[in-house]
Design an enzyme around this catalytic site. Sequence first.
Site, short mmCIF file in Angstrom:
data_model
loop_
_atom_site.label_atom_id
_atom_site.label_comp_id
_atom_site.label_asym_id
_atom_site.label_seq_id
_atom_site.Cartn_x
_atom_site.Cartn_y
_atom_site.Cartn_z
N TYR A 166 21.27 32.60 39.81
CA TYR A 166 20.50 31.56 40.50
C TYR A 166 19.05 31.66 40.05
O TYR A 166 18.49 32.75 40.00
CB TYR A 166 20.53 31.75 42.02
N ARG A 202 19.05 18.80 42.01
CA ARG A 202 20.28 19.34 41.43
C ARG A 202 21.54 18.75 42.05
O ARG A 202 22.52 18.50 41.38
CB ARG A 202 20.31 20.86 41.60
N ARG A 251 27.18 30.25 56.28
CA ARG A 251 28.53 29.72 56.07
C ARG A 251 29.31 30.54 55.06
O ARG A 251 28.90 30.74 53.93
CB ARG A 251 28.44 28.26 55.61
N HIS A 280 17.08 30.57 57.80
CA HIS A 280 17.35 30.42 56.37
C HIS A 280 16.17 30.86 55.51
O HIS A 280 16.21 30.77 54.30
CB HIS A 280 17.70 28.95 56.09
N HIS A 319 17.87 26.57 41.77
CA HIS A 319 17.85 26.80 43.22
C HIS A 319 16.47 26.72 43.88
O HIS A 319 16.38 26.55 45.10
CB HIS A 319 18.47 28.18 43.51
N ARG A 335 22.14 35.82 52.92
CA ARG A 335 23.27 36.30 52.11
C ARG A 335 22.79 37.48 51.28
O ARG A 335 21.77 37.37 50.59
CB ARG A 335 23.79 35.20 51.17
#
Length: 624
Positions: A404, A500, A341, A371, A528, A311
């Site tokens: 984040y 989290r 996604r 990822h 994160h 992303r």
Amino acid sequence: IDETGQKDGLQPADLLARIEDKVADLNEQFNKIVGTVIVQLARRNIFLINEEQMSEREAAWLQNYFRNKLLRHINPVFISGKANLSKILDDEQAYLICALHHEQNITYAVLEVPVEQTSRFIALPRTKGSRRKSVIVLDNAIRACADQIFKPVMPYDHVEFYSIKVTRDAEFDLERDIEHSMLERMSEGLKQRLTNRPVRLVYDKEMPDHIRNFLRDKLNFNTQAMEPSGRYRNFRDFINFPNYGSKFLENPKMPALNCKAFDAYSSPFEAISAGDILLHYPYHDFAYLTEVIRIAAFDPNVRSIQMTIYRVASRSMILRSLMDAVNNGKKVTVIVELRARFDEEANIEWARTLTEAGIEVEFGVSSIKCHSKLILITRLEEGELVRYAHIGTGNFNEKTAQIYTDFSLFTKNPDITSEVAQVFDFIVNPYKRFSFKNLVVSPNYTRNHISKLINNEIVSAKEGKKAEIFLKINNLVDKQMTDLLYKASQAGVKIRLIVRGMCNLMPGVKGLSENIQAISIVDRFLEHPRVFVFHANGERKMIITSADLMTRNIEYRIEVGTPILNAKIKKQILDIMELQWRDTIKARIVDAEQKNVYVTRGNRKKLRSQLEIYEYLKNAETNP
């Protein structure tokens, strides 16, 4: 799974019913919290009002404002007998369903709340000398100005407005036609999402039966797919609610910190050559990462740049620098994950843009998402090619890096950088066999590596030695890993978890997990990073990674973790995790009952870990 670790025997329908009850309960709690926030705002003279609470002066001003600024963005769609409502509603948007009554007839229409064209919040004019600040939500402004919308086209006696939002099935199938590229198949697949059937409707609980029945029939829903809720939809817009009050109502400013390890040198490559560097966003300035790529793009000694993207920001400075690098004669390879996604469309456009710029764009393994958060820069130094690597826990996204928390490790260590090069080779050539001694790489190596480290702690505990595990992750739902942690607890290993999000492990259950404690921290920044720490007979083995302990991350994604070999960096990460473990303000206890109560402070001082981490890093960067 019940408290003994056994399956509870629920059938899927029963489980779904239990989930629906839980969601309804959480929704009710959420609406109560919203009501409390509105009351608290009023105590600070900020009034979030509806269309019936305006003064005459405010109503007159709003009519004029609506006519001049908003009306052009309002486009109702009348729902006739043949209209397919399911094709009209976009699951990203909030809508108002309108029922226009005229004599004995009712005409239905839907209109999108145009939040992309204007603010969701409208500040009404203040009365001179008054401290009161009135704010009306766009939805209520539409209700107040209905005559401007509908009177020019049809007669009606009165109109009703109620909020609705649909959720569509987000999955789509990819054709296996080998004649089509991954890019073409993803582009076609995305079109499916636009037309996938709605599976859920959330609606204003005040909605009358006739409108609810109309929606049910038009969407061909059963009552289980329709969920009553509050007056407003898309509460994500409320994150942009302006501060109409005093400055003390805002979080204190936390200016991004400089990194003295980078600042001490004129070139980032000199800085990384002097030793590994760790950045912790958003406390550190993300610009250091963008600067590494910017300089690499025109440094005459840089030969190639390789990078993964999952992303990125809509106006990514990093990708712009990569395009500049091509113009400067560098070989640039970017692994674009098209299946991120809800970022699929953006990544497709970036893939096309980068390809047109001359960048070699790869899409990785067709059945496995990439990822990992990797950068590899190859540079000519004293006649030899030398590699510089970045391994991180978060995306290369300038926007989310401000909210984040994530770790970025920059290293020149050849043992690490050579294996990063192997990861890129694996992504492009998955049929090759690789061996990793340092990096923890999914899908082939993570489970065995982490399991071995946990088992080593079990052996130490059984031998009467100190045995500890300290994990910081977003989600823990992999059953094998959960069972192994239970086994470790039963052997006497002391386990601390900072989780989290989702957690299927139940801490503190006698005979099962009594040596396990878990907390969750939710604060102004989204936690994160993923960090695994093992006592390892005093060696304190530590890994930072892009992978959660989820089956999909372990077995169905390309994830990369790296050991932290620098003693100073290892201590810094551990200090940060200890600060979070001692949080007495934003930490909640994760327990078997799922009560999620806040940690009890007792005699301890108040400690809000995110603020303490900022001060800790600030002190580290300003002191010698």
